[in-house]
Structures are given as C-alpha cells and as structure tokens.
Design an enzyme around this catalytic site. Structure first.
Site, PDB file in Angstrom:
ATOM      1  N   CYS A  72      -7.728   7.836  11.528  1.00 58.93           N
ATOM      2  CA  CYS A  72      -8.914   8.058  10.691  1.00 58.93           C
ATOM      3  C   CYS A  72     -10.154   7.537  11.403  1.00 58.93           C
ATOM      4  CB  CYS A  72      -8.742   7.351   9.342  1.00 58.93           C
ATOM      5  SG  CYS A  72     -10.158   7.622   8.246  1.00 58.93           S
ATOM      6  N   CYS A  76     -13.402   1.560   7.428  1.00 65.10           N
ATOM      7  CA  CYS A  76     -13.119   0.733   6.246  1.00 65.10           C
ATOM      8  C   CYS A  76     -12.363  -0.525   6.673  1.00 65.10           C
ATOM      9  CB  CYS A  76     -12.306   1.522   5.230  1.00 65.10           C
ATOM     10  SG  CYS A  76     -13.090   3.078   4.723  1.00 65.10           S
ATOM     11  N   CYS A  79      -8.492  -1.236   5.829  1.00 70.92           N
ATOM     12  CA  CYS A  79      -7.482  -0.184   6.007  1.00 70.92           C
ATOM     13  C   CYS A  79      -6.826  -0.243   7.379  1.00 70.92           C
ATOM     14  CB  CYS A  79      -8.124   1.179   5.790  1.00 70.92           C
ATOM     15  SG  CYS A  79      -6.937   2.540   5.879  1.00 70.92           S
ATOM     16  N   CYS A 116       1.534  12.217  -5.794  1.00 76.78           N
ATOM     17  CA  CYS A 116       0.218  11.994  -5.206  1.00 76.78           C
ATOM     18  C   CYS A 116       0.272  12.262  -3.702  1.00 76.78           C
ATOM     19  CB  CYS A 116      -0.233  10.559  -5.466  1.00 76.78           C
ATOM     20  SG  CYS A 116      -0.145  10.079  -7.210  1.00 76.78           S
ATOM     21  N   CYS A 148      -1.628  15.092  -7.929  1.00 78.51           N
ATOM     22  CA  CYS A 148      -2.880  14.438  -7.555  1.00 78.51           C
ATOM     23  C   CYS A 148      -2.981  14.502  -6.035  1.00 78.51           C
ATOM     24  CB  CYS A 148      -2.887  12.984  -8.034  1.00 78.51           C
ATOM     25  SG  CYS A 148      -4.381  12.050  -7.592  1.00 78.51           S
ATOM     26  N   CYS A 208      -9.244  10.524 -10.569  1.00 74.03           N
ATOM     27  CA  CYS A 208      -8.560   9.247 -10.392  1.00 74.03           C
ATOM     28  C   CYS A 208      -9.438   8.416  -9.463  1.00 74.03           C
ATOM     29  CB  CYS A 208      -7.180   9.483  -9.772  1.00 74.03           C
ATOM     30  SG  CYS A 208      -6.301   7.976  -9.318  1.00 74.03           S
ATOM     31  N   ARG A 278      -3.470   1.796 -13.628  1.00 73.83           N
ATOM     32  CA  ARG A 278      -2.282   1.737 -12.793  1.00 73.83           C
ATOM     33  C   ARG A 278      -2.329   0.523 -11.861  1.00 73.83           C
ATOM     34  NH1 ARG A 278      -2.530   6.199 -11.925  1.00 73.83           N
ATOM     35  NH2 ARG A 278      -3.511   6.580  -9.906  1.00 73.83           N
TER      36      ARG A 278
END
Length: 334
Positions: A72, A76, A79, A116, A148, A208, A278
């Site tokens: 990626c 962030c 992560c 998901c 999702c 979400c 959740r």
C-alpha cells in the site's frame, strides 16, 4: 456519585434518556471515559440496556477476507501494510474470483451473517474492481450472506458499480478525530475519508465506519470520533484497538488497558444507540479474559481473524458467546 447504587442510578438514568430519544451530550460521553474502575460494571449494565433494546442478546458474526495484502502506498502510521512500515507480513496481489467466493462459503459455515472483502491500497484499480464485482455477484446469487467491501477511497462511479454488483455495505473507517488524524497519516486527509463515506451514504448503500483506538489520541478525540460517526449516520461501527506491530511507526506505544477499552465501547453505545457496534481488531490482545464483557455494549464481532493478525478462532468465539449467555444471531436477525 458517592456509592455504587448512586453510580448505577446515574448511568441507568442516562441510558433511559437515550432510549427515550435524547442525544447523549459530548460532556457526558467524556465523563464515561473518565469514569473509574469502581463504576465500570454499572456503566456496562446501563450500556447493555440500550444494546438489549435494539439487538437483544444476539451477536452478529463477521468474517474478513484479506483479498489483497501489503504493497500500500499510503503512510498510515498504525498499519503493517503501509509503505512506511517494515513489518514482516505476507504480501500478495488480488486473489482470484474463485478464491474470494470460496472464502464466502467458509464464512457461511462459521455462521457469519456478513462477509467482508478487504484489499490494501489507496483506491481500487479497474482490474481489481472487476474481480471484486464478479465475485460479489456470484456470492449474492448463491448464498444468503450480506457483503461488505473495504477497498480504500472511491469515486461516485466506483460506488455505483459496487452497489450494482450487490455490495450491501462499504467500510471506510474515519479511524480517529479530525484533530488527531494529521498525526497518523499524511498521504490523504480526513476530508478524503469523509468524502468517500458520504458518497456511500448518498448512493443508498450502508456505511460501515469506525475507528482505531489507542493511537495516542486524547479521550476528547475519542468522543469527537463518536460524534463524527453519529453525524455521518453510519450504520455499523467497528472499533479496533491498536495492536502495536513491530515495524510500524506506532510499534512502541503501550497497548490500551482493558477497562479503558470497555469504557470506550460503552461510550460508543450511548452515542450511537441503534447502530451495529462491533469489537474488531485487537479484541483478544486488549480485552483478554474480559472479552465477554465487551458484548454488553457491542452486538457483533469479527471471528476467524483480521487482516494481518490471527484471532482466537470461531470455536473459541462461539464458546465465549454462549458461556456468557448470548447467542450467535441468524441472518434473519440482521
């Protein structure tokens, strides 16, 4: 609040106020986070009365499929899949349609109501979008699972294609407050995240959106995150707790204490009473033997594992849920 009975009445009165339609003031949300351990069980009991009104004692299970891992370009700081991380993780390109569909069958066998599909990256490229849409169409044609997807930022055309393929819900977490966001990411802005979230809602898909707690944010930041999610009218709120991973910029942070995580779950239930709440990544590490207490404010969990870390497994989750007097909710309850 001088005694336990006084504390119980206080939090229950606020729960009653919320159930009567009153929006919890930010000042009281902050008070929840500042409350002491002596008040924790009365607080969770009050949060449970809200949860019970909307969700009974059912627990919705979600299964994540990490369909593309690592590589990626975003930075962030939390992560392990980020370009800025040196974490030892498995990286791989997008899985095939057949692999993603097979993952859905596995999710169904674990009594999941929602599957998901998650990919790393800033935004899905054309090939990835085609594969995801094809897989979703096949899943929706043969299984009762709700779908999702979490594919990064979107534009309106991509939102439309996902919806037409049968995606029920799109995940795009705000992660933290607007004020704190610049401390954890520089390659895209908080407004970028809000833009995608608003497009999803405008298109008529469920949203979400939640956060990751324990990234050095203040208690006020946590309240502001909950307030922003309430303003977005998000349908589902996954709360992750930072599992400091070696090789990330936040690897040296101290993990949250379990009581702080439980207070946060309670605060989000008070702030977002009718929304799916959740317990997501970091559940096993942060809550440990207190995981079942998290089900008093929260009504769903991820089972089987997360993106780059394993969970305790479906069978252990099932035992935890049932031994605490809850039950796995059926798809018809969703």
């Amino acid at each position: 609040m001088s005694t336990i009975s006084d504390t119980s009445r206080y939090w229950q009165q606020w729960a009653d106020n919320v159930l009567e339609g009153q929006q919890l003031p930010d000042a009281i949300a902050l008070e929840i986070l500042h409350s002491d351990n002596e008040s924790l069980l009365p607080l969770l009991q009050a949060a449970y009365t809200i949860r019970r009104r909307f969700f009974g004692r059912g627990v919705w299970l979600h299964v994540i499929r990490s369909a593309k891992s690592g590589l990626c370009p975003e930075d962030c700081s939390y992560c392990s899949q980020s370009a800025s991380a040196s974490s030892d993780i498995t990286t791989y390109p997008l899985e095939t349609v057949a692999s993603i569909v097979e993952g859905a069958r596995e999710a169904q066998s674990r009594q999941a109501i929602r599957y998901c599909i998650v990919t790393s990256g800033r935004m899905p490229v054309e090939h990835d979008l085609e594969v995801i849409c094809d897989a979703v169409s096949q899943i929706k044609a043969t299984m009762p699972l709700q779908i999702c997807t979490s594919l990064g930022m979107l534009d309106a055309a991509k939102v439309k294609r996902l919806k037409e393929a049968g995606v029920d819900r799109y995940n795009h977490n705000l992660e933290t407050s607007a004020a704190h966001y610049g401390n954890i990411c520089s390659t895209h802005s908080y407004e970028d995240r809000l833009r995608t979230a608003r497009m999803v809602k405008d298109a008529g898909m469920e949203l979400c959106s939640g956060g990751l707690l324990g990234m050095g944010e203040s208690l006020q930041d946590r309240v502001e995150l909950a307030s922003s999610l309430r303003e977005l009218d998000t349908d589902s709120v996954p709360l992750n707790f930072l599992h400091p991973r070696q090789g990330t910029q936040l690897e040296n942070l101290q993990p949250m204490a379990a009581p702080d995580a439980l207070r946060a779950l309670a605060m989000f239930r008070f702030m977002l009473p009718s929304k799916e709440l959740r317990i997501a990544g970091g559940r096993e590490l942060i809550l440990g033997p207190l995981q079942a207490l998290g089900l008093y404010p929260a009504n769903s969990i991820f089972t089987k594992g997360y993106l780059t870390t394993d969970g305790q497994g479906f069978e252990e989750d099932k035992r935890m849920i049932e031994s605490a007097g809850f039950h796995i909710a059926e798809i018809v309850d969703a």
